[in-house]
Structure formats: C-alpha cells, structure tokens
Design an enzyme around this catalytic site. Structure first.
Site, PDB file in Angstrom:
ATOM      1  N   LYS A   1       0.827  -1.208   0.000  1.00 18.26           N
ATOM      2  CA  LYS A   1       0.000   0.000   0.000  1.00 18.26           C
ATOM      3  C   LYS A   1       0.868   1.267   0.000  1.00 18.26           C
ATOM      4  CE  LYS A   1      -4.092  -2.119   2.129  1.00 18.26           C
ATOM      5  NZ  LYS A   1      -5.167  -1.925   3.137  1.00 18.26           N
TER       6      LYS A   1
ATOM      7  N   TYR B   1     -12.292  -1.315  -4.303  1.00 21.99           N
ATOM      8  CA  TYR B   1     -12.821  -1.528  -2.946  1.00 21.99           C
ATOM      9  C   TYR B   1     -14.345  -1.410  -2.870  1.00 21.99           C
ATOM     10  CZ  TYR B   1      -8.231  -1.759  -0.679  1.00 21.99           C
ATOM     11  OH  TYR B   1      -6.985  -2.150  -0.257  1.00 21.99           O
TER      12      TYR B   1
ATOM     13  N   PHE C   1     -15.297   3.535   6.773  1.00 26.04           N
ATOM     14  CA  PHE C   1     -13.912   3.787   6.383  1.00 26.04           C
ATOM     15  C   PHE C   1     -13.714   3.870   4.874  1.00 26.04           C
ATOM     16  CE2 PHE C   1     -14.452  -0.808   6.964  1.00 26.04           C
ATOM     17  CZ  PHE C   1     -13.952  -1.315   5.768  1.00 26.04           C
TER      18      PHE C   1
ATOM     19  N   ARG D   1      -2.627 -14.051   4.438  1.00 23.21           N
ATOM     20  CA  ARG D   1      -3.262 -13.292   5.530  1.00 23.21           C
ATOM     21  C   ARG D   1      -2.517 -13.541   6.850  1.00 23.21           C
ATOM     22  NH1 ARG D   1      -7.647 -10.446   4.026  1.00 23.21           N
ATOM     23  NH2 ARG D   1      -8.085 -10.048   6.197  1.00 23.21           N
TER      24      ARG D   1
ATOM     25  N   THR E   1      -5.777  -6.744  10.548  1.00 27.11           N
ATOM     26  CA  THR E   1      -6.005  -5.457   9.887  1.00 27.11           C
ATOM     27  C   THR E   1      -5.412  -4.300  10.683  1.00 27.11           C
ATOM     28  OG1 THR E   1      -8.088  -6.384   9.054  1.00 27.11           O
ATOM     29  CG2 THR E   1      -7.804  -3.989   8.888  1.00 27.11           C
TER      30      THR E   1
ATOM     31  N   ARG F   1       2.130  -6.268   8.938  1.00 24.79           N
ATOM     32  CA  ARG F   1       1.425  -5.110   9.497  1.00 24.79           C
ATOM     33  C   ARG F   1       2.012  -4.697  10.848  1.00 24.79           C
ATOM     34  NH1 ARG F   1      -4.535  -6.935   7.237  1.00 24.79           N
ATOM     35  NH2 ARG F   1      -4.566  -5.557   5.413  1.00 24.79           N
TER      36      ARG F   1
ATOM     37  N   ASN G   1      -2.183   0.443   6.449  1.00 21.53           N
ATOM     38  CA  ASN G   1      -1.691  -0.791   7.072  1.00 21.53           C
ATOM     39  C   ASN G   1      -0.812  -1.659   6.168  1.00 21.53           C
ATOM     40  OD1 ASN G   1      -3.742  -1.672   5.464  1.00 21.53           O
ATOM     41  ND2 ASN G   1      -4.891  -2.724   7.072  1.00 21.53           N
TER      42      ASN G   1
ATOM     43  N   HIS H   1      -2.173  -5.373   1.453  1.00 20.21           N
ATOM     44  CA  HIS H   1      -3.485  -5.975   1.211  1.00 20.21           C
ATOM     45  C   HIS H   1      -3.325  -7.479   1.014  1.00 20.21           C
ATOM     46  CE1 HIS H   1      -7.485  -6.591  -0.601  1.00 20.21           C
ATOM     47  NE2 HIS H   1      -6.874  -7.346  -1.500  1.00 20.21           N
TER      48      HIS H   1
ATOM     49  N   GLU I   1      -9.421  -9.961  -8.023  1.00 15.92           N
ATOM     50  CA  GLU I   1      -8.516  -8.841  -7.725  1.00 15.92           C
ATOM     51  C   GLU I   1      -7.250  -8.900  -8.581  1.00 15.92           C
ATOM     52  OE1 GLU I   1      -9.917  -8.259  -3.059  1.00 15.92           O
ATOM     53  OE2 GLU I   1      -7.899  -8.995  -3.510  1.00 15.92           O
TER      54      GLU I   1
HETATM   55  N1  UDP Z   1      -9.955  -0.254   7.004  1.00 15.33           N
HETATM   56  C1  UDP Z   1      -9.977   0.898   7.763  1.00 15.33           C
HETATM   57  N2  UDP Z   1     -10.685   0.906   8.939  1.00 15.33           N
HETATM   58  C2  UDP Z   1     -11.381  -0.173   9.363  1.00 15.33           C
HETATM   59  C3  UDP Z   1     -11.370  -1.343   8.592  1.00 15.33           C
HETATM   60  C4  UDP Z   1     -10.651  -1.352   7.425  1.00 15.33           C
HETATM   61  O1  UDP Z   1      -9.356   1.898   7.400  1.00 15.33           O
HETATM   62  O2  UDP Z   1     -12.023  -0.107  10.430  1.00 15.33           O
HETATM   63  C5  UDP Z   1      -9.194  -0.279   5.746  1.00 15.33           C
HETATM   64  C6  UDP Z   1      -7.829  -0.961   5.914  1.00 15.33           C
HETATM   65  O3  UDP Z   1      -6.896  -0.339   5.040  1.00 15.33           O
HETATM   66  C7  UDP Z   1      -8.146  -2.375   5.487  1.00 15.33           C
HETATM   67  C8  UDP Z   1      -9.126  -2.117   4.323  1.00 15.33           C
HETATM   68  O4  UDP Z   1      -9.903  -1.017   4.757  1.00 15.33           O
HETATM   69  O5  UDP Z   1      -6.982  -3.083   5.089  1.00 15.33           O
HETATM   70  C9  UDP Z   1     -10.031  -3.263   3.956  1.00 15.33           C
HETATM   71  O6  UDP Z   1     -10.711  -3.688   5.127  1.00 15.33           O
HETATM   72  P1  UDP Z   1     -10.856  -5.228   5.494  1.00 15.33           P
HETATM   73  O7  UDP Z   1     -11.843  -5.344   6.593  1.00 15.33           O
HETATM   74  O8  UDP Z   1     -11.139  -5.996   4.234  1.00 15.33           O
HETATM   75  O9  UDP Z   1      -9.415  -5.596   6.078  1.00 15.33           O
HETATM   76  P2  UDP Z   1      -8.245  -6.512   5.489  1.00 15.33           P
HETATM   77  O10 UDP Z   1      -8.883  -7.618   4.698  1.00 15.33           O
HETATM   78  O11 UDP Z   1      -7.393  -5.604   4.623  1.00 15.33           O
HETATM   79  O12 UDP Z   1      -7.491  -7.003   6.689  1.00 15.33           O
HETATM   80 MG    MG Z   2     -10.298  -7.546   3.195  1.00 17.11          MG
END
Ligand code: UDP
Ligand code: MG
Length: 141
Positions: A10, A50, A58, A86, A92, A103, A113, A116, A127
């Site tokens: 990112k 997204y 968010f 993951r 996250t 992360r 963070n 992705h 994707e």
């Molecule tokens: N995100 C955020 N605030 C939140 C949850 C998610 O800013 O409370 C952002 C963060 O960059 C995250 C992305 O949105 O990586 C996608 O969210 P997701 O829940 O899919 O998390 P991930 O799969 O990336 O762990």
């Molecule tokens: Mg996600």
C-alpha cells in the site's frame, strides 16, 4: 490446493521505503511471484477495487488513501495462498497484529496498514484480474 492471492504493497509502505522488505517476506515464505507492477491508482480505480466496502464508514478514507500515492500490486501463488498470505500480513489493525507480521512491522495504523491480502480464492482471482492481464501473469516453471 495451490491458490492465488493478491498482495498490494500500500502507499504508506511504498512511501516509507518498505517495498523491498515486503517482497522479501513474500520470497522467504515461499510464494511464487506471478506478476508485479507499480501503479498510481486513480480515485475512480481505487473506488472500484474496494467497492465491496462501499457504505462502510472507512470507505471514503480508504479510497482517498489508496489513490494518494503509488502502490505495488503483486500476484502471488502458493499452497493455501489466501490463508497463508493473511497469516503473513497479520491482523487489519497493527495494534492487534502478531509479532513478525508485515502489518506489525510496517503498518502505521488500521487504515494505512502496509499490505493488502485477498479474503477468498474467488476474490483473489478477481482482484488479480483487476491489475493484470493473462499475458502479464508469467507462467513461470
Ligand atoms: N480499514 C480501515 N478501517 C477499518 C477497517 C478497514 O481503514 O475499520 C481499511 C484498511 O486499510 C483495510 C481495508 O480497509 O486493510 C479493507 O478492510 P478489510 O476489513 O477488508 O481488512 P483486510 O482484509 O485488509 O485485513
Ligand atoms: Mg479484506
């Protein structure tokens, strides 16, 4: 099962000079790199990528962030790649991410963070296709 997933380094991690460090994690963990590029996402492209999160609190900030500076999408492959990647990136929110995860090491906060990871095999393929044509995905031996 051999799966494919999409990593995106990112904008925060690219700007902080952690691109190479994150690629090193990919290689150390035994993923095969199928495609990699640096792209400056338009606001429109980030919103499309997204769109599954549209309506979440968010979402607007996430789209602004992802289109604020270049990022590095990387298509990777491995046994159980979805869960494995993951595991490597961690939770996250970096405050909740395990020690040694990308992360934990490199993320600034829950939004910015560092990396992705796709959340399912189906979404991973979708994707990857968002960023790479079939011809761009090297079918390396
Ligand atoms: N995100 C955020 N605030 C939140 C949850 C998610 O800013 O409370 C952002 C963060 O960059 C995250 C992305 O949105 O990586 C996608 O969210 P997701 O829940 O899919 O998390 P991930 O799969 O990336 O762990
Ligand atoms: Mg996600």
């Amino acid at each position: 099962m051999i799966e494919r997933t999409l990593c995106i380094i990112k904008p925060d991690a690219v700007a902080a000079g952690n691109t190479g460090n994150i690629i090193a994690h990919i290689q150390k963990e035994g993923f095969r790199i199928l495609g990699m590029k640096m792209v400056a996402l338009s606001h429109k492209a980030a919103a499309k990528f997204y769109e599954v999160h549209k309506g979440r609190p968010f979402y607007d900030g996430l789209v602004d962030f992802m289109s604020s500076a270049p990022c590095v999408p990387i298509a990777i492959e491995k046994e159980s790649a979805i869960a494995e990647w993951r595991r490597v990136i961690g939770a996250t929110d970096p405050a909740e991410a395990a020690d040694g995860t990308i992360r934990k090491l490199y993320a600034k906060n829950k939004g910015e963070n560092a990396a992705h990871g796709s959340d399912s095999v189906e979404n991973g393929l979708r994707e990857i296709a968002f960023f790479f044509t079939e011809r761009e995905l090297a079918d390396l031996a």
